[in-house]
Scaffold this motif. Structure first.
Motif, short mmCIF file in Angstrom:
data_model
loop_
_atom_site.label_atom_id
_atom_site.label_comp_id
_atom_site.label_asym_id
_atom_site.label_seq_id
_atom_site.Cartn_x
_atom_site.Cartn_y
_atom_site.Cartn_z
N GLY A 114 -70.08 130.08 -39.79
CA GLY A 114 -69.35 128.96 -40.38
C GLY A 114 -67.87 129.00 -40.09
N THR A 115 -67.28 130.19 -40.20
CA THR A 115 -65.85 130.34 -39.93
C THR A 115 -65.54 130.09 -38.47
OG1 THR A 115 -65.73 131.97 -41.71
CG2 THR A 115 -63.88 131.89 -40.19
N ASP A 116 -66.38 130.58 -37.58
CA ASP A 116 -66.18 130.35 -36.15
C ASP A 116 -66.24 128.87 -35.80
OD1 ASP A 116 -65.89 133.06 -35.68
OD2 ASP A 116 -67.97 133.35 -35.07
N SER A 117 -67.19 128.15 -36.39
CA SER A 117 -67.31 126.73 -36.09
C SER A 117 -66.14 125.94 -36.67
CB SER A 117 -68.64 126.18 -36.58
OG SER A 117 -68.76 126.32 -37.97
N VAL A 118 -65.61 126.37 -37.82
CA VAL A 118 -64.45 125.70 -38.41
C VAL A 118 -63.22 125.91 -37.53
CG1 VAL A 118 -62.84 125.79 -40.36
CG2 VAL A 118 -65.29 125.71 -40.77
N ILE A 119 -63.02 127.13 -37.05
CA ILE A 119 -61.90 127.42 -36.15
C ILE A 119 -62.00 126.56 -34.91
CG2 ILE A 119 -60.91 129.16 -34.62
CD1 ILE A 119 -61.63 131.25 -36.74
#
Length: 84
Positions: free
Chosen positions: A4-9
């Motif tokens: 999730g964090t990678d896709s948000v970045i």
């Protein structure tokens, strides 16, 4: 970092790079918290107005997208635009 964090970045980076004149100067960092993350966006000083938008509309739109992603991943993301 998780998926999730990678896709948000990646999402914030793609949006910011498409808005600015200096896409190589775009930097996105995440500060993790317990139940929330702060997404810190840094751009070239001359591109700051393009990311914020007229009356903050562009920044508000990016924050709205982060709110939708927050619901999907059950994790709160907030956007901070850094001034150099």
């Amino acid at each position: 970092m998780d998926q999730g964090t990678d896709s948000v970045i990646e999402m914030v980076e793609v949006i910011a790079r498409s808005l600015v004149d200096e896409p190589d100067e775009v930097s996105v960092e995440v500060v993790n918290g317990n139940r929330s993350c702060v997404v810190e966006l840094s751009v070239h000083p001359s591109d700051l107005g393009k990311v914020i938008g007229r009356k903050g509309r562009t920044a508000r739109s990016i924050r709205t997208l982060l709110g939708a992603v927050s619901m999907k991943y059950n994790h709160r993301f907030t956007l901070t635009i850094l001034e150099d």
